[in-house]
Scaffold this active site. Structure first.
Site, PDB file in Angstrom:
ATOM      1  N   ASP A 145       0.868  -1.181   0.000  1.00 44.30           N
ATOM      2  CA  ASP A 145       0.000   0.000   0.000  1.00 44.30           C
ATOM      3  C   ASP A 145       0.907   1.234   0.000  1.00 44.30           C
ATOM      4  O   ASP A 145       2.128   1.140   0.188  1.00 44.30           O
ATOM      5  CB  ASP A 145      -0.958  -0.015   1.202  1.00 44.30           C
ATOM      6  CG  ASP A 145      -2.195   0.847   0.933  1.00 44.30           C
ATOM      7  OD1 ASP A 145      -2.156   1.672  -0.005  1.00 44.30           O
ATOM      8  OD2 ASP A 145      -3.208   0.707   1.654  1.00 44.30           O
TER       9      ASP A 145
HETATM   10  C1  NOJ Z   1      -4.060   3.833   0.104  1.00 39.52           C
HETATM   11  C2  NOJ Z   1      -5.237   2.958   0.329  1.00 39.52           C
HETATM   12  O1  NOJ Z   1      -5.145   2.328   1.594  1.00 39.52           O
HETATM   13  C3  NOJ Z   1      -5.438   1.888  -0.733  1.00 39.52           C
HETATM   14  O2  NOJ Z   1      -6.685   1.298  -0.533  1.00 39.52           O
HETATM   15  C4  NOJ Z   1      -5.331   2.464  -2.106  1.00 39.52           C
HETATM   16  O3  NOJ Z   1      -5.528   1.463  -3.068  1.00 39.52           O
HETATM   17  C5  NOJ Z   1      -3.976   3.118  -2.275  1.00 39.52           C
HETATM   18  N1  NOJ Z   1      -3.818   4.169  -1.283  1.00 39.52           N
HETATM   19  C6  NOJ Z   1      -3.785   3.713  -3.658  1.00 39.52           C
HETATM   20  O4  NOJ Z   1      -4.599   4.792  -3.837  1.00 39.52           O
END
Ligand code: NOJ
Length: 723
Positions: free
Chosen positions: A266
């Site tokens: 993430d």
């Molecule tokens: C953070 C988020 O937790 C995740 O769900 C998301 O896919 C990513 N950022 C990319 O935007």
């Protein structure tokens, strides 16, 4: 199966170390845009050299096909080997045409509808240049304070699994090289939704037994459905952040489940190993994550700054590096990007598909099917003969009803409630006023008088209440989950002058609605319904559509009940007296009942469904046999409607304490006016398996109950024995 037979191994052989590492780095598209001067600071922080920038493998967050094409063209000409970039994006509940938030889609209890909507999103996104979506989010949840419950299907592992797999199947189709399809990424593995006290990014401490029984099944279902990518969660799980959690990513995911797809971190999760206090520096963080199986590092300084060095120093083997790079190249091949780096996208296609009438129509249907009629003393549906209508409240005329994670959708593209009601009833005399704000800290009552006057002079009042869009979603947890600001007060003042009032709610989580429930005659939960939200609301309010959604997360009476969920284990001292009373030395509260205000599975209809019978073809079964269950439901009204028929099970005696109810099957059926429908289910032994105290997945012989109705109102029950 992809049609492309591009030779990724031959390509790998030609690549330098830096080129290989580049494939494992994902940067925000702003790093790749035409003017990157303003990101000098971030570039330095991440340790990305200009040379590395031209070699990275993927990017995220962009706004149109034109932008994608520009970035792809410039990147491919700058890259020595002309390797196309992967474009990834959070297409969560629509790309441009936005359908309800996942919590709403879950309430539809209709996996086919979820598939239809996901296919629509896939087509639009693909036309806009997206190759992969960071969907489905299948985090199991029990605490509505957590802002990201809006992205989930709620507190039941079966429903989560079915809806998650439906999304994977719809986005990816049979062949991701087909331009209508895009690849999917299941997230956030694991138990991100178990954040202590519902505070985002917080610690998660959950027993292995609980993880396996409630939190894991939906991720596993998505893997079984063939999802190509997985994203570990930000949180630490039982002491170790997921991205560096060997038990989770090696033992469970790879060894037990056989997942061989791509693991992507993430956003900055690799870098956050430093903040967690697990890694001393970015180099250690990169090593930990890579060794654990993280193939792509999204937006952190980890791989950018250190992965080349780690290979040069022999700390990361070139063989392992090659394996990770090959996976990324293989995904590009499977998508057909070596032949067509735009995956069939084009500005013309994007324009033709996005927000086209057919897509708007589906978004409206989804919003209607997701809405939940929480309460109705008979005031709804309103008659269209009412000529004077007051639309009151902070959500009366706003397009800000898309919800968080609305991708490229805009508020200005949404049909507001006012637009929807005006379009449905062009001859009505409609007064619109906000009355107050929906922000928690704005206690301004200066709009009350105008609203009260409008209510006094109206035949009917539609109160449009809720919480602002940014109160749910990532980083948007709330400690108190009541209607923010002075909205409850406004509701009381309005009801005092006009009882012909129904409340529409716009929110991304279960709220504590105890006060509102005592005040207004009817409440229709719209969630954040998306682009066609106002049109759907109008149809539902005036009876052109019949509500059929059921809540998939319990709505607490008080925030003090959180976490609250229907499938909780039996206690040794259950409460046995009426729920509003305290029972000393039983599991209960002083001053608040145990039951939620609206339980899992609750949702009313304008039809009157009568559950007539629940029959089993036998009351004994073995692990080789099955039981056929039939439930007969009559529509005792003059209005056709849909009902999500739910089947629950209770294991009466087992070696570990079992939940008081578990959903084991459901089916949404349409029942014509005055008609009767029989819904059939089959019970088989795997449905009774659970993790015993030694974490073995077993079923145990004994007595079971099956019931139908909803979690707190099991209308019909039968008992049988598993031999
Ligand atoms: C953070 C988020 O937790 C995740 O769900 C998301 O896919 C990513 N950022 C990319 O935007």
């Amino acid at each position: 199966m992809s049609k492309s037979n591009f030779d990724t191994r031959a390509l790998l052989k030609k690549m330098t170390l830096e080129e290989k590492v580049g494939q494992l780095i994902q940067l925000n598209s702003m790093f790749l845009g035409e003017t990157t001067a303003d990101i000098t600071g971030p570039k330095q922080e991440l340790g990305v050299s200009d040379s590395m920038l031209s070699k990275i493998g993927s990017t995220l967050n962009f706004h149109s096909f034109a932008e994608v094409k520009d970035i792809q063209d410039r990147h491919m000409s700058a890259d020595r080997l002309h390797i196309p970039l992967l474009f990834m994006m959070d297409v969560i509940h629509g790309y441009k045409t936005i359908y309800p938030i996942p919590l709403g889609m879950g309430a539809s209890f209709d996996p086919e509808l979820v598939k239809e909507c996901s296919k629509m999103a896939s087509k639009e996104a693909s036309a806009g240049g997206v190759h992969l979506t960071f969907t489905p989010m299948v985090d199991y949840v029990r605490d509505p304070r957590w802002g990201r419950v809006m992205e989930t299907c709620g507190e039941d592992p079966l429903l989560n699994s079915i809806m998650g797999a439906a999304q994977v199947e719809a986005f990816q189709g049979d062949d991701i090289s087909n331009p209508d399809n895009i690849a999917a990424c299941v997230k956030h593995f694991a138990a991100y939704g178990g954040a202590e006290a519902g505070r985002d990014y917080n610690t998660v401490e959950i027993s292995e037994r609980l993880l396996r029984e409630y939190y894991f099944p939906a991720y596993k279902a998505c893997i079984d459905a063939g999802v190509v990518m997985l994203m570990p969660s930000f949180n630490s799980l039982n002491g170790v952040p997921s991205i560096a959690n060997k038990w989770l990513l090696q033992k469970v995911l790879k060894e037990e489940w056989g997942f061989d797809g791509i693991i992507i971190s993430d956003y900055n999760a690799v870098g956050e190993l430093k903040t967690h206090g697990i890694a001393e520096n970015y180099k250690d963080a990169a090593l930990m994550a890579f060794e654990c199986g993280c193939d792509i590092d999204m937006m952190s300084a980890g791989y950018c700054s250190s992965l080349c060095r780690l290979v040069e120093e022999g700390k990361v083997s070139e063989e392992k590096l090659d394996k990770a790079v090959l996976k990324v190249l293989e995904l590009k091949r499977a998508l057909g990007l070596f032949e067509d780096p735009y995956h069939g996208g084009s500005a013309e296609k994007e324009k033709a598909l996005c927000l086209c009438p057919e897509h708007r129509e589906l978004a409206r249907k989804a919003a209607e099917e997701s809405a939940v009629l929480l309460k109705n003393n008979g005031v709804l549906p309103f008659s269209k003969d009412n000529k004077k209508i007051a639309l009151i409240g902070p959500f009366a005329s706003t397009g800000a009803i898309r919800g968080s994670w609305s991708c490229n959708g805009l508020d200005s593209e949404c049909v507001s409630v006012a637009d929807g009601v005006k379009a449905l009833l062009p001859d009505a005399e409609i007064t619109v006023c906000n009355g107050c704000s929906a922000e928690w800290n704005i206690l301004d009552r200066s709009g009350f008088d105008e609203a009260i006057n409008a209510a006094k002079n109206a035949d009917i009042v539609i109160l449009c209440l809720g919480e602002p869009q940014h109160y749910s979603g990532e980083g948007s947890s709330r400690a108190d989950i009541v209607l923010p600001g002075v909205q409850n007060e406004l509701a009381k003042e309005i009801i005092a002058v006009n009882k012909n009032t129904a409340a529409l709610l716009f929110n991304g989580r279960p709220l504590v609605l105890t006060e509102l429930d005592e005040t207004v005659p009817a409440i229709l939960e719209m969630w954040f319904p998306g682009t066609e939200g106002g049109a759907a609301a109008a149809n539902l309010l005036f009876g052109d559509a019949n509500p059929s959604g059921k809540v998939t997360m319990s709505f607490p009476r008080s925030v003090g009940q959180c976490p609250i969920y229907y499938n909780h284990p039996s206690t040794g001292r259950p409460k046995t007296i009426p729920d509003d009373r305290h029972q000393p030395y039983a599991s209960s509260y002083i001053g608040c009942g145990n039951l939620p205000l609206y339980p899992f599975g609750h949702g009313l209809s304008y039809s009157d469904f009568v559950y007539e019978s629940l029959t089993l073809d036998t009351d004994k079964m073995t692990s080789d046999s099955e039981i056929k269950v039939s439930i007969t439901v009559r529509n005792n009204s003059g209005r056709a409607g849909k009902e999500a028929v739910q089947l629950y099970m209770h294991d009466l005696f087992a070696s570990t304490v079992r939940p008081i109810q578990s959903l084991i099957a459901f089916k949404k059926v349409e029942i014509g006016a005055g008609e009767t429908v029989t819904v059939d289910f089959t019970i088989t032994e795997p449905m009774f398996r659970f993790y015993n105290a030694s974490c073995e997945f077993v079923s145990e012989p004994g007595k079971f109950e099956v019931s139908t109705g909803h979690a707190d109102n099991l209308i019909l029950t039968k008992t049988f024995v598993l031999e």
